[in-house]
Design a protein around this motif. Structure first.
Motif, mmCIF file in Angstrom:
data_model
loop_
_atom_site.group_PDB
_atom_site.id
_atom_site.type_symbol
_atom_site.label_atom_id
_atom_site.label_comp_id
_atom_site.label_asym_id
_atom_site.label_seq_id
_atom_site.Cartn_x
_atom_site.Cartn_y
_atom_site.Cartn_z
ATOM 1 N N THR A 25 0.812 -1.245 0.062
ATOM 2 C CA THR A 25 0.046 0.111 0.099
ATOM 3 C C THR A 25 1.010 1.295 0.051
ATOM 4 N N HIS A 26 2.096 1.064 -0.202
ATOM 5 C CA HIS A 26 3.120 2.439 -0.302
ATOM 6 C C HIS A 26 2.321 3.201 -1.330
ATOM 7 N N GLY A 27 2.132 2.692 -2.449
ATOM 8 C CA GLY A 27 1.754 3.472 -3.775
ATOM 9 C C GLY A 27 0.534 4.179 -3.457
ATOM 10 N N GLY A 53 14.316 2.528 3.421
ATOM 11 C CA GLY A 53 13.174 1.295 3.510
ATOM 12 C C GLY A 53 12.733 1.275 2.125
ATOM 13 N N CYS A 54 11.569 0.541 2.006
ATOM 14 C CA CYS A 54 11.096 0.195 0.628
ATOM 15 C C CYS A 54 10.753 1.681 0.084
ATOM 16 N N SER A 55 10.294 2.462 0.812
ATOM 17 C CA SER A 55 10.055 3.968 0.161
ATOM 18 C C SER A 55 11.237 4.789 -0.065
ATOM 19 N N ALA A 70 19.604 9.727 6.127
ATOM 20 C CA ALA A 70 20.121 8.639 6.343
ATOM 21 C C ALA A 70 18.969 7.836 7.275
ATOM 22 N N HIS A 71 19.254 6.520 7.436
ATOM 23 C CA HIS A 71 18.075 5.770 8.152
ATOM 24 C C HIS A 71 17.527 6.305 9.394
ATOM 25 N N GLY A 72 16.674 6.837 9.667
ATOM 26 C CA GLY A 72 16.029 7.084 10.836
ATOM 27 C C GLY A 72 15.905 8.501 11.056
ATOM 28 N N GLY A 95 9.059 4.416 7.081
ATOM 29 C CA GLY A 95 8.582 3.088 7.357
ATOM 30 C C GLY A 95 8.601 3.081 8.916
ATOM 31 N N ASP A 96 8.011 1.868 9.560
ATOM 32 C CA ASP A 96 8.137 1.663 10.934
ATOM 33 C C ASP A 96 9.497 1.075 11.483
ATOM 34 N N GLY A 97 10.441 0.348 10.599
ATOM 35 C CA GLY A 97 11.916 0.181 10.821
ATOM 36 C C GLY A 97 12.478 1.475 11.080
ATOM 37 N N ASP A 98 12.510 2.322 10.204
ATOM 38 C CA ASP A 98 13.101 3.676 9.959
ATOM 39 C C ASP A 98 12.701 4.598 11.388
ATOM 40 N N LEU A 99 11.355 4.711 11.356
ATOM 41 C CA LEU A 99 10.806 5.530 12.526
ATOM 42 C C LEU A 99 11.116 5.281 13.720
ATOM 43 N N ASN A 123 3.136 2.092 8.736
ATOM 44 C CA ASN A 123 3.458 0.936 9.607
ATOM 45 C C ASN A 123 3.145 -0.380 8.992
ATOM 46 N N ASN A 124 3.853 -1.165 8.562
ATOM 47 C CA ASN A 124 3.719 -2.462 7.879
ATOM 48 C C ASN A 124 4.064 -3.688 8.661
ATOM 49 N N ALA A 125 4.491 -3.245 10.111
ATOM 50 C CA ALA A 125 4.827 -4.014 11.244
ATOM 51 C C ALA A 125 5.833 -5.137 10.812
ATOM 52 N N ILE A 126 6.783 -4.749 9.860
ATOM 53 C CA ILE A 126 7.960 -5.465 9.546
ATOM 54 C C ILE A 126 9.103 -4.629 8.676
ATOM 55 N N TYR A 127 10.084 -4.935 8.891
ATOM 56 C CA TYR A 127 11.237 -4.398 7.673
ATOM 57 C C TYR A 127 11.031 -4.969 6.560
ATOM 58 N N GLY A 128 10.436 -4.091 5.638
ATOM 59 C CA GLY A 128 10.159 -4.915 4.233
ATOM 60 C C GLY A 128 11.237 -4.836 3.488
ATOM 61 N N MET A 129 11.922 -3.630 3.147
ATOM 62 C CA MET A 129 13.153 -3.671 2.256
ATOM 63 C C MET A 129 14.391 -4.855 2.606
ATOM 64 N N THR A 130 14.797 -5.056 3.588
ATOM 65 C CA THR A 130 15.772 -5.956 3.964
ATOM 66 C C THR A 130 15.454 -7.444 4.176
ATOM 67 N N GLY A 131 14.226 -7.821 4.224
ATOM 68 C CA GLY A 131 13.861 -9.165 3.883
ATOM 69 C C GLY A 131 12.958 -9.763 5.290
HETATM 70 C C1 LIG Z 1 22.255 2.765 9.200
HETATM 71 C C2 LIG Z 1 21.679 1.532 8.673
HETATM 72 N N1 LIG Z 1 21.270 0.486 9.496
HETATM 73 C C3 LIG Z 1 20.615 -0.436 8.688
HETATM 74 C C4 LIG Z 1 20.193 -0.532 7.392
HETATM 75 C C5 LIG Z 1 19.475 -1.631 6.798
HETATM 76 N N2 LIG Z 1 18.011 -1.251 6.628
HETATM 77 C C6 LIG Z 1 17.354 -0.764 5.438
HETATM 78 S S1 LIG Z 1 15.778 -0.528 5.231
HETATM 79 C C7 LIG Z 1 15.746 -0.978 6.929
HETATM 80 C C8 LIG Z 1 14.420 -1.298 7.350
HETATM 81 C C9 LIG Z 1 13.302 -0.732 6.898
HETATM 82 O O1 LIG Z 1 12.027 -0.983 7.316
HETATM 83 P P1 LIG Z 1 10.917 -0.140 7.401
HETATM 84 O O2 LIG Z 1 11.155 1.245 7.659
HETATM 85 O O3 LIG Z 1 9.848 -0.661 8.141
HETATM 86 O O4 LIG Z 1 10.378 0.201 5.781
HETATM 87 P P2 LIG Z 1 9.857 -0.829 4.831
HETATM 88 O O5 LIG Z 1 11.118 -1.518 4.006
HETATM 89 O O6 LIG Z 1 9.095 -1.938 5.360
HETATM 90 O O7 LIG Z 1 8.886 0.096 4.105
HETATM 91 C C10 LIG Z 1 16.948 -1.455 7.443
HETATM 92 C C11 LIG Z 1 17.192 -1.897 8.807
HETATM 93 C C12 LIG Z 1 20.601 0.898 6.736
HETATM 94 N N3 LIG Z 1 20.142 1.059 5.404
HETATM 95 N N4 LIG Z 1 21.417 1.742 7.362
#
Ligand SMILES: Cc1ncc(C[n+]2csc(CCOP(=O)(O)OP(=O)(O)O)c2C)c(N)n1
Length: 250
Positions: A25-27, A53-55, A70-72, A95-99, A123-131
């Motif tokens: 549902t990102h789109g 993340g995926c976005s 950068a991440h977060g 995303g929820d991993g990022d935020l 919030n999709n309750a998972i890290y999408g991009m990384t598997g």
């Molecule tokens: C500093 C750093 N740590 C870890 C990663 C690996 N990483 C890339 S995306 C991601 C999590 C993404 O999950 P989310 O934010 O939920 O987004 P989604 O992909 O589910 O839309 C992680 C851990 C990274 N890119 N940089």
């Protein structure tokens, strides 16, 4: 024969095809944000901050000025942009991993400082991009790549409810949790996004809309089952609604 136009794509999105998986549902959420920016006539005046993340490629899809954090770190980057250019609308898309994981301190402090930015929290309750690893928002019992037997509260703790937490901070002006699992809720999510940008327009403080989203690929479900999974499992754990509204109205 003249054809009646029933739908036109918003100007708020570029013509680039997105890379998202079928059923993600990102789109849809991109479209909602883009439509709100267009309807408020602020596309030319908006700067978005893409996260990791995926976005991560959302800067290719939104038809406004975009930058990348950068991440977060998107709320920190957005803070800098907004403080230097206070007349612009500034949003993050995370995303929820990022935020809620690597970036949890950034968003808490941006909210506590009352930064006049809008956070779109998917919030999709998972890290999408990384598997498909466990995120802070993964549900109890949910199987992920790093919780193959299901998230166990006694080992991995309990899901972080970001809206509830941020709503306690005085700096927050508008906080709502919405969902993208059916048409009615998608419309509601759009209204929530509009309210959040209006709070920014009125200089009231930090605004955030959390949108419950799907990840069919990493959940191991088909697109339709994923939407049902949001309804049946995520909404009970993450109640929808307005958690903070300093501007009043409904
Ligand atoms: C500093 C750093 N740590 C870890 C990663 C690996 N990483 C890339 S995306 C991601 C999590 C993404 O999950 P989310 O934010 O939920 O987004 P989604 O992909 O589910 O839309 C992680 C851990 C990274 N890119 N940089």
């Amino acid at each position: 024969m003249t054809m009646k136009t029933v739908f036109t794509k918003t100007n708020g999105l570029t013509d680039n095809p997105t890379h998202y998986c079928p059923g993600c549902t990102h789109g849809i959420i991109h479209r909602l944000v883009a439509e709100v920016l267009e309807e408020m006539d602020i596309l030319e005046n908006t700067i978005g901050v893409a996260s990791v993340g995926c976005s991560v490629l959302s800067y290719e899809y939104f038809n406004c000025d975009m930058t990348q954090a950068a991440h977060g770190r998107a709320p920190a980057v957005a803070t800098g942009v907004k403080r230097v250019l206070p007349d612009r609308f500034v949003f993050t898309y995370q995303g929820d991993g990022d935020l809620a994981s690597i970036g949890i301190s950034e968003v808490i402090h941006a909210a506590a400082r009352g930064e006049k930015i809008t956070v779109i929290f998917v919030n999709n309750a998972i890290y999408g991009m990384t598997g498909g690893q466990m995120a802070p928002t993964t549900l109890i019992g949910q199987k992920t790549a790093t919780t193959p037997f299901g998230r166990d509260e006694s080992i991995q703790g309990s899901p972080i409810k970001v809206c509830e937490m941020l709503a306690t901070l005085d700096g927050t002006a508008y906080i709502e949790r919405a969902s993208a699992h059916d048409v009615q809720h998608i419309q509601k999510a759009k209204r929530a996004i509009r309210k959040a940008f209006e709070a920014q327009k009125n200089g009231l403080g930090f605004s955030m809309v959390e949108i419950l989203s799907t990840c069919p690929t990493n959940w191991g479900l088909d697109p339709y089952e994923s939407l049902e999974w949001v309804k049946d499992n995520m909404i009970p754990a993450y109640p929808l609604g307005v958690y903070k509204n300093k501007q009043g109205g409904n």
